[in-house]
Structure formats: C-alpha cells, structure tokens
Scaffold this motif. Structure first.
Motif, PDB file in Angstrom:
ATOM      1  N   ASN A   3      51.847  32.359  48.911  1.00 18.72           N
ATOM      2  CA  ASN A   3      50.436  31.959  48.886  1.00 18.72           C
ATOM      3  C   ASN A   3      49.639  32.895  47.997  1.00 18.72           C
ATOM      4  O   ASN A   3      48.831  32.462  47.176  1.00 18.72           O
ATOM      5  N   THR A   4      49.877  34.188  48.176  1.00 12.82           N
ATOM      6  CA  THR A   4      49.158  35.196  47.387  1.00 12.82           C
ATOM      7  C   THR A   4      49.393  34.985  45.899  1.00 12.82           C
ATOM      8  O   THR A   4      48.451  34.989  45.098  1.00 12.82           O
ATOM      9  N   ALA A   5      50.637  34.811  45.520  1.00  9.74           N
ATOM     10  CA  ALA A   5      50.982  34.634  44.104  1.00  9.74           C
ATOM     11  C   ALA A   5      50.272  33.416  43.519  1.00  9.74           C
ATOM     12  O   ALA A   5      49.724  33.472  42.410  1.00  9.74           O
ATOM     13  N   LYS A   6      50.263  32.305  44.254  1.00 11.17           N
ATOM     14  CA  LYS A   6      49.614  31.083  43.763  1.00 11.17           C
ATOM     15  C   LYS A   6      48.106  31.269  43.632  1.00 11.17           C
ATOM     16  O   LYS A   6      47.491  30.829  42.648  1.00 11.17           O
ATOM     17  N   LEU A   7      47.500  31.917  44.621  1.00 10.79           N
ATOM     18  CA  LEU A   7      46.057  32.148  44.570  1.00 10.79           C
ATOM     19  C   LEU A   7      45.694  33.042  43.385  1.00 10.79           C
ATOM     20  O   LEU A   7      44.755  32.764  42.639  1.00 10.79           O
ATOM     21  N   VAL A   8      46.442  34.115  43.228  1.00  9.09           N
ATOM     22  CA  VAL A   8      46.175  35.058  42.140  1.00  9.09           C
ATOM     23  C   VAL A   8      46.322  34.382  40.780  1.00  9.09           C
ATOM     24  O   VAL A   8      45.461  34.523  39.897  1.00  9.09           O
ATOM     25  N   GLN A   9      47.392  33.644  40.593  1.00  6.17           N
ATOM     26  CA  GLN A   9      47.623  32.974  39.310  1.00  6.17           C
ATOM     27  C   GLN A   9      46.530  31.947  39.023  1.00  6.17           C
ATOM     28  O   GLN A   9      46.065  31.829  37.888  1.00  6.17           O
ATOM     29  N   SER A  10      46.092  31.229  40.049  1.00 11.79           N
ATOM     30  CA  SER A  10      45.014  30.249  39.875  1.00 11.79           C
ATOM     31  C   SER A  10      43.714  30.935  39.481  1.00 11.79           C
ATOM     32  O   SER A  10      42.992  30.465  38.584  1.00 11.79           O
ATOM     33  N   LEU A  11      43.408  32.046  40.131  1.00 13.68           N
ATOM     34  CA  LEU A  11      42.181  32.782  39.818  1.00 13.68           C
ATOM     35  C   LEU A  11      42.236  33.361  38.406  1.00 13.68           C
ATOM     36  O   LEU A  11      41.234  33.346  37.678  1.00 13.68           O
ATOM     37  N   GLN A  12      43.383  33.871  38.018  1.00 15.66           N
ATOM     38  CA  GLN A  12      43.524  34.397  36.662  1.00 15.66           C
ATOM     39  C   GLN A  12      43.330  33.306  35.622  1.00 15.66           C
ATOM     40  O   GLN A  12      42.697  33.522  34.586  1.00 15.66           O
ATOM     41  N   GLU A  13      43.867  32.130  35.893  1.00 10.75           N
ATOM     42  CA  GLU A  13      43.707  31.005  34.969  1.00 10.75           C
ATOM     43  C   GLU A  13      42.240  30.599  34.824  1.00 10.75           C
ATOM     44  O   GLU A  13      41.813  30.131  33.766  1.00 10.75           O
ATOM     45  N   MET A  14      41.455  30.819  35.885  1.00  9.55           N
ATOM     46  CA  MET A  14      40.033  30.458  35.845  1.00  9.55           C
ATOM     47  C   MET A  14      39.184  31.507  35.140  1.00  9.55           C
ATOM     48  O   MET A  14      38.041  31.237  34.809  1.00  9.55           O
ATOM     49  N   GLY A  15      39.723  32.711  34.967  1.00  3.79           N
ATOM     50  CA  GLY A  15      38.956  33.729  34.277  1.00  3.79           C
ATOM     51  C   GLY A  15      38.672  34.988  35.063  1.00  3.79           C
ATOM     52  O   GLY A  15      37.848  35.808  34.659  1.00  3.79           O
ATOM     53  N   VAL A  16      39.352  35.163  36.200  1.00  3.34           N
ATOM     54  CA  VAL A  16      39.219  36.411  36.949  1.00  3.34           C
ATOM     55  C   VAL A  16      40.177  37.425  36.342  1.00  3.34           C
ATOM     56  O   VAL A  16      41.380  37.197  36.271  1.00  3.34           O
ATOM     57  N   SER A  17      39.631  38.547  35.887  1.00  4.29           N
ATOM     58  CA  SER A  17      40.471  39.530  35.195  1.00  4.29           C
ATOM     59  C   SER A  17      40.880  40.690  36.091  1.00  4.29           C
ATOM     60  O   SER A  17      41.914  41.315  35.866  1.00  4.29           O
ATOM     61  N   GLN A  18      40.072  40.994  37.095  1.00  2.00           N
ATOM     62  CA  GLN A  18      40.389  42.076  38.027  1.00  2.00           C
ATOM     63  C   GLN A  18      39.985  41.655  39.445  1.00  2.00           C
ATOM     64  O   GLN A  18      39.022  40.905  39.627  1.00  2.00           O
ATOM     65  N   PHE A  19      40.738  42.163  40.410  1.00  2.00           N
ATOM     66  CA  PHE A  19      40.509  41.801  41.805  1.00  2.00           C
ATOM     67  C   PHE A  19      40.281  43.051  42.650  1.00  2.00           C
ATOM     68  O   PHE A  19      41.065  43.989  42.584  1.00  2.00           O
ATOM     69  N   ILE A  20      39.225  43.039  43.435  1.00  2.00           N
ATOM     70  CA  ILE A  20      39.094  43.997  44.536  1.00  2.00           C
ATOM     71  C   ILE A  20      39.192  43.146  45.791  1.00  2.00           C
ATOM     72  O   ILE A  20      38.238  42.470  46.177  1.00  2.00           O
ATOM     73  N   THR A  21      40.378  43.103  46.381  1.00  2.00           N
ATOM     74  CA  THR A  21      40.581  42.234  47.524  1.00  2.00           C
ATOM     75  C   THR A  21      40.105  42.932  48.798  1.00  2.00           C
ATOM     76  O   THR A  21      40.212  44.156  48.923  1.00  2.00           O
TER      77      THR A  21
END
Length: 245
Positions: free
Chosen positions: A39-57
């Motif tokens: 789930n984490t991998a899919k969420l992260v990849q989707s967010l990166q594709e949308m334009g999220v470059s860095q994450f503070i989870t």
C-alpha cells in the motif's frame, strides 16, 4: 469573457512537480493510513507522479487510540525505507507526527521531545466533535515549551463553522493553519469546501498537506478545484517549500 468560462484546474495540476507534503499517513500498519508496505509503495508512487517531491509523513500519536511514540515511528520509518528500496522505490522522506491535543498531550510535551515537521514546527489536531476544554492553555504552553503549533485541517472542525471568530482567535494565539488539499475538491463535503474557501479568502492558511491515507484519497486528486481563490491556493501550496530538506 473567455476567462469567465475558463475551466478550473485539476487538483493534481497544482502540485507543480516540487511539492513538499507535510501531512500524510504512509508508514504501514502504524495508524489508520497505509496497511501494508505494498500500500505504501503504491501511495508513494502515485503521489510522486502527481508532483510530490518530498514527504514528511505524520503518523498519529493519540495516546488513547494510536499509542505511538517517536521510537515506534522512527523504527517503522527505517524499516519502511529499507523495504521500499528493495522494491526500487526511492523517496526523499522524513517522519514526524500528527499529535492529538488532549490531557495526555498537554503533559507529554512538557517532559518529552516531540517529532516535528522542521525545527520547532509541530503538527497538531483535535477532536472533530469538540475542542479540548484547555485548548488555549495547551497552545500557550506548547509555545512556552519552544514549539510552533501547525493546526491540521482547521476547515474540518465542524464546531467552528458557526463561530468563525474562533479561527481568528486561534491564529492570534499563535497557530499556523494547514489546509487539507482534498477539502478544495469536495472530498469531505460541500460545507467543508465552503469553509476552506472562506479561510483562503481571509488569508488564514499557512501551509497545505495531502493527508493521504489510502487509494480513494489519491483518486480524488483527479477532481477539479471547487474554490474560486486558485491564486491564493497556489500561494499556500508554494509556502510548503519552507519545509524542504
């Protein structure tokens, strides 16, 4: 006349490829966010594709519901990074927390160091049913302890909708406001979108976050913006560059 009929953008189009997300629930199995590393991998990849470059989870720390700690969160973060690397998912990510303001929290931050977004900026939330009785005391003492409170999704606290002055009072008390981006596409309902727009109009938001928990949240980024103040929204999104690491 042409501008009047101009179509509003999709939410994903506003992230511009360099958005620093300061609110998400990506660490698996630690709260009500991602359940598994897949789930984490899919969420992260989707967010990166949308334009999220860095994450503070920001996993929840709510003593009576999600009894996490900095030690638990950091251990899960390190484990998650390794598991994602095994899947060839390389992401710039840090771990902080979303703290629930209650009596336990009021005592906790006086004795224990908090997980912050950056420096002394700490993400906080409260009940959707009502504000804590000692809310302003907590906010004051949090600042005395050296922290700057960033209030998550103020537009979602229904008890403030008929008492808008409370938002001004919270700002004067020292709170920064973090908009949930899905609020502007109607994900949480029309009433919350309306309040988000009012807060945008008054310039009360400081930062924005996805607050992504699951794939339904991801899908909603394909919806069109449902507020008029798109230029103000873009400014709030741009403010997140402050948290770049």
């Amino acid at each position: 006349m042409l501008s009047f009929f101009k179509s509003k953008p999709f939410l994903r189009d506003l992230l511009a490829g360099d958005f620093v997300d300061i609110h998400s629930h990506l660490l698996p199995g630690i709260d009500d966010g991602a359940r598994t590393i897949d789930n984490t991998a899919k969420l992260v990849q989707s967010l990166q594709e949308m334009g999220v470059s860095q994450f503070i989870t920001t996993p929840h720390i709510s003593h009576y519901i999600w009894d996490n700690s900095p030690e638990i969160i950091n251990a899960k973060y390190n484990e998650t990074k390794l598991l994602l690397e095994e899947k060839s998912v390389i992401i710039p990510m840090k771990a902080a927390s979303e703290y629930f303001m209650d009596d336990w929290f009021e005592n906790h931050f006086k004795n224990e160091k908090l997980l912050t977004l950056k420096d002394n900026y700490v993400l906080v939330e409260m009940s959707y049913i009502n504000a804590p009785v000692q809310l302003y005391k907590i906010i004051f003492e949090l600042q005395v302890a050296g922290y700057i409170p960033v209030l998550a999704h103020p537009e979602r606290y229904l008890f403030y909708h008929k008492n808008f002055d409370e938002y001004n009072k919270l700002k004067k008390a020292g709170c920064k406001f973090q908009l949930n981006l899905l609020s502007v596409v109607g994900y949480y309902g029309a009433e919350i979108t309306k309040v988000a727009e009012l807060l945008l109009n008054k310039g009360l938001y400081d930062f924005a976050g996805t607050d992504v928990h699951h794939s339904n949240h991801i899908a909603s980024f394909d919806k069109k913006i449902n507020v008029k103040e798109i230029s103000v929204l873009k400014e709030v999104i741009a403010n997140n560059a402050f948290f770049r690491f």
